[in-house]
Scaffold this active site. Structure first.
Site, PDB file in Angstrom:
ATOM      1  CB  SER A  25      -0.932   0.011   1.209  1.00  0.00           C
ATOM      2  OG  SER A  25      -0.197  -0.143   2.409  1.00  0.00           O
ATOM      3  CG  ASN A 112      -3.918  -4.908  12.830  1.00  0.00           C
ATOM      4  OD1 ASN A 112      -3.317  -4.790  11.759  1.00  0.00           O
ATOM      5  ND2 ASN A 112      -4.297  -6.079  13.308  1.00  0.00           N
ATOM      6  CB  THR A 157     -42.458  23.943  -8.497  1.00  0.00           C
ATOM      7  OG1 THR A 157     -43.596  24.386  -9.226  1.00  0.00           O
ATOM      8  CG2 THR A 157     -42.303  24.794  -7.244  1.00  0.00           C
ATOM      9  CG  HIS A 158     -43.338  20.380 -11.129  1.00  0.00           C
ATOM     10  ND1 HIS A 158     -43.390  19.073 -10.722  1.00  0.00           N
ATOM     11  CD2 HIS A 158     -44.096  21.082 -10.243  1.00  0.00           C
ATOM     12  CE1 HIS A 158     -44.165  18.968  -9.642  1.00  0.00           C
ATOM     13  NE2 HIS A 158     -44.592  20.178  -9.334  1.00  0.00           N
ATOM     14  CB  SER A 279     -16.407  24.080 -29.136  1.00  0.00           C
ATOM     15  OG  SER A 279     -16.363  23.198 -30.241  1.00  0.00           O
ATOM     16  CE  LYS A 285     -21.506  24.892 -27.223  1.00  0.00           C
ATOM     17  NZ  LYS A 285     -21.428  23.466 -27.600  1.00  0.00           N
ATOM     18  CG  ASN A 287     -18.789  24.307 -24.124  1.00  0.00           C
ATOM     19  OD1 ASN A 287     -19.846  24.756 -24.580  1.00  0.00           O
ATOM     20  ND2 ASN A 287     -17.920  23.632 -24.857  1.00  0.00           N
ATOM     21  CD  GLU A 292     -20.790  21.087 -19.178  1.00  0.00           C
ATOM     22  OE1 GLU A 292     -20.120  20.205 -19.739  1.00  0.00           O
ATOM     23  OE2 GLU A 292     -21.240  22.077 -19.777  1.00  0.00           O
ATOM     24  CD  GLN A 324      -2.830  -2.530   2.074  1.00  0.00           C
ATOM     25  OE1 GLN A 324      -2.159  -2.801   3.059  1.00  0.00           O
ATOM     26  NE2 GLN A 324      -2.553  -3.020   0.883  1.00  0.00           N
ATOM     27  CE  LYS A 327      -4.360   2.791   5.000  1.00  0.00           C
ATOM     28  NZ  LYS A 327      -5.278   1.621   4.983  1.00  0.00           N
TER      29      LYS A 327
HETATM   30  N1  ARG Z   1      -1.237  -1.317   5.225  1.00  0.00           N
HETATM   31  C1  ARG Z   1      -2.150  -1.840   6.193  1.00  0.00           C
HETATM   32  C2  ARG Z   1      -3.505  -1.156   6.073  1.00  0.00           C
HETATM   33  O1  ARG Z   1      -3.571  -0.200   5.412  1.00  0.00           O
HETATM   34  C3  ARG Z   1      -1.613  -1.620   7.564  1.00  0.00           C
HETATM   35  C4  ARG Z   1      -2.128  -2.599   8.570  1.00  0.00           C
HETATM   36  C5  ARG Z   1      -1.616  -3.932   8.251  1.00  0.00           C
HETATM   37  N2  ARG Z   1      -1.905  -4.888   9.248  1.00  0.00           N
HETATM   38  C6  ARG Z   1      -1.806  -6.186   9.035  1.00  0.00           C
HETATM   39  N3  ARG Z   1      -2.084  -6.968   9.987  1.00  0.00           N
HETATM   40  N4  ARG Z   1      -1.427  -6.660   7.871  1.00  0.00           N
HETATM   41  O2  ARG Z   1      -4.501  -1.559   6.627  1.00  0.00           O
END
Ligand code: ARG
Length: 459
Positions: A25, A112, A157-158, A279, A285, A287, A292, A324, A327
Site C-alpha cells: 500500500s 492495526n 417548481t417542476h 469548443s 461556444k 462551455n 459540469e 487497506q 484509503k
Molecule cells: N497497510 C495496512 C492497512 O492499510 C496496515 C495494517 C496492516 N496490518 C496487518 N495486519 N497486515 O490496513
C-alpha cells in the site's frame, strides 16, 4: 534464504513479486507519513512515561524521526515496495538510523492500531480544512446574495415558472445547505477524534500503557473503548464520505442550475471566461466546464461512499486486510471535495447576473397568479374558489399573450367583482416579493436579515 520482511522468521519462501505488488500500500499510504510519525512519537513518549522505553531510546527516536520528516519533505526518502506500507518504511528507516531504539518503537503496538490512528489524524486535519473552505464558499455566495437581495427571478417548481423569488434568496438556499454540511462535518469529527492506539493487534497489550496520555498528546477527545472495535471499524470514514457526498450533491445541484442559467436559451447569468472553455470545432461556444465537472465528480464521491460501505459489510472482527482498501476512496473523496470547494468559492465570484433576463422570464410565466388568489382570499373568497377564478383569468391572459398585470381592471373584474385598483401592487413581481415578509420568505427585507445572520455566524 530469508527475505527482509518484519515477519520473515515465520516463512520459508519470499512472497512472489505479483503478490508483493498486490498487497503493498506504500504507493498511496505514504501520504500518511507525517501523521504516522506524529502517532509514533506520542506512542514512544507514552512508553517512556510508563517505564517501558528508556530516555535515551526516546531521544534517539525523536532525533531519527525529525531527520526522516526532513527527508520526506525534501523528497529524498526512498520508499520501498518491499517494505509494504508507510509504517514499515518509516520504521525501517528509523532503525537504519538509530539501531535497536528503532526496533523498540513497535512495543505494545500493532500496525492495526497504528494505521487506524494515522487515518483518524489525517482525516481530522482534512475535516478542519473542509469546514473552513465551506465557510469561504458561503462567504462568496453571501456576497452574491447581498448584491442581488432585490433582483427578481422566477422561482421554479417542476422547472416551470412558479412564483417570483429574488436571486439573493436562491443563493441563500445553498448557504443553508452548506451550513448543514459544515455541521455534519463537525459532528463527524467528534467520532473521528478518538484514539485506537493501545488496541494493538486486536486484544490490547501486556505492557502498562496509558492510553489517555497518548490521546492527550495527539489531541484526541477520548480513546476507543474496545480494542476489537478500535482496529476494525471504519464507520468514521464512511460517515465522512457520506457527509462529503452530500456536499458534492448540493454543489451538483447548484452546478446544474448554473449550467441551465448560462444556456443562451435562458441567459440568466454568465460565468467568467476563466472557468469556461471553448469548443475545438464550434467557434461560438463557451462551455461551463467547471460546473459540469463538479456535477460529474459528485458521482465519483458517491461511488467512494458505496465502495467504503461495501468494504465494511461482511468483515468479521477484528482487523482484516480488506481495510487497506479504505484509503484510496477516502483520500480521493477529501481531495475531490477540497478542490471543488476551492474552485467553487472563486467561480461564484465570477458569476455575472443578468437581472433583465430574469425579470422578463418572471413576466412570461404568470408568476403572480398565486398572489391574485391570495388577494381574493383576503377579500373573503375561500381559497379553492379563488384558485378557480385565477385559473380562468390566467387562461384569458394566455389567450391574449399578456401577463396578468397587463389586463385592465375591467377585464380582471369579469372574473371577480372583489378585484379593485389595489390589485396592481400585488401583481407586479416586486409586490409579490414584498408580501412574503416572514422568516424564511423571499421578501428582500427577509433576505437581508438572513444574510446578516449568516455573516454574524461566519464571523
Ligand atoms: N497497510 C495496512 C492497512 O492499510 C496496515 C495494517 C496492516 N496490518 C496487518 N495486519 N497486515 O490496513
Amino acid at each position: 534464504m530469508q527475505d527482509s520482511h518484519a515477519w520473515s522468521g515465520r516463512f520459508s519462501e519470499p512472497v512472489s513479486e505479483l503478490v508483493k505488488k498486490y498487497t503493498a500500500s506504500v504507493d498511496f499510504d505514504k501520504r500518511l507519513a507525517e501523521f504516522d510519525i506524529e502517532g509514533s512519537l506520542a506512542h514512544a513518549a507514552m512508553l517512556n512515561k510508563a517505564g517501558v522505553l528508556s530516555d535515551d531510546d526516546l531521544a534517539a527516536i525523536r532525533r531519527g524521526m525529525a531527520e526522516i520528516i526532513d527527508e520526506i519533505r525534501a523528497g529524498a526518502f526512498a520508499w520501498s515496495v518491499d517494505l509494504e506500507d508507510v509504517h514499515m518504511n518509516v520504521e525501517r528507516r528509523l532503525t537504519d538510523k538509530i539501531g535497536d531504539a528503532g526496533k523498540r518503537l513497535h512495543t505494545g503496538r500493532s500496525r492495526n492500531d497504528q494505521v487506524a490512528t494515522d487515518i483518524r489524524l489525517w482525516l481530522r486535519a482534512q475535516i478542519d480544512l473542509i469546514v473552513g473552505l465551506i465557510g469561504e464558499l458561503q462567504q462568496s455566495l453571501l456576497e452574491l446574495a447581498e448584491q442581488h437581495a432585490d433582483t427578481v427571478m422566477p422561482g421554479f417548481t417542476h422547472l416551470q415558472v412558479a412564483q417570483p423569488v429574488t436571486f439573493g434568496h436562491h443563493m441563500l438556499a445553498y448557504v443553508e445547505m452548506l451550513s448543514r454540511d459544515a455541521e455534519r462535518m463537525s459532528d463527524c469529527r467528534k467520532r473521528v477524534n478518538r484514539l485506537p492506539l493501545g488496541a494493538a493487534a486486536l486484544a490490547g497489550t501486556t505492557f502498562p500503557i496509558n492510553r489517555h496520555y497518548t490521546a492527550e498528546l495527539l489531541g484526541f477527545d477520548d480513546v476507543c473503548h474496545n480494542s476489537l472495535d478500535a482496529v476494525s471499524d471504519r464507520d468514521f470514514a464512511i460517515e465522512f464520505t457520506a457527509a462529503a457526498s452530500l456536499v458534492m450533491v448540493h454543489l451538483s445541484r447548484l452546478s446544474e442550475e448554473l449550467i441551465l442559467w448560462m444556456s443562451p436559451r435562458v441567459g440568466f447569468i454568465d460565468i467568467a471566461d476563466r472557468f469556461c472553455t471553448g469548443s475545438s470545432i464550434m467557434p461560438q461556444k463557451k462551455n461551463p466546464d467547471v460546473p459540469e465537472l463538479v456535477r460529474g465528480k459528485s458521482g465519483r464521491v458517491v461511488g467512494h461512499l458505496i465502495a467504503l460501505v461495501t468494504l465494511m459489510k461482511a468483515q468479521p472482527l477484528a482487523y482484516n486486510k480488506d481495510n487497506q482498501e479504505d484509503k484510496e476512496p477516502l483520500f480521493d473523496t477529501a481531495d475531490t471535495l477540497i478542490d471543488t470547494l476551492r474552485i467553487y468559492a472563486d467561480m461564484m465570484r465570477g458569476v455575472t447576473v443578468k437581472p433583465a433576463a430574469m425579470r422578463a422570464a418572471v413576466l412570461q410565466g404568470f408568476a403572480t397568479a398565486t398572489d391574485l388568489a391570495d388577494y381574493l382570499v383576503k377579500k373573503g373568497l375561500p381559497f379553492r374558489d379563488s384558485h378557480e377564478v385565477v385559473a380562468l383569468a390566467v387562461r384569458f391572459a394566455e389567450g391574449r399573450q399578456v401577463d396578468l398585470a397587463d389586463l385592465s381592471l375591467a377585464e380582471l373584474q369579469q372574473f371577480s367583482p372583489l378585484i379593485a385598483e389595489d390589485i396592481y401592487q400585488v401583481l407586479t413581481p416586486e409586490g409579490s416579493l414584498a408580501q412574503r415578509d416572514h422568516v424564511g420568505g423571499t421578501a428582500p427585507k427577509q433576505v437581508r436579515a438572513q444574510i446578516a445572520r449568516h455573516k454574524a455566524r461566519l464571523g
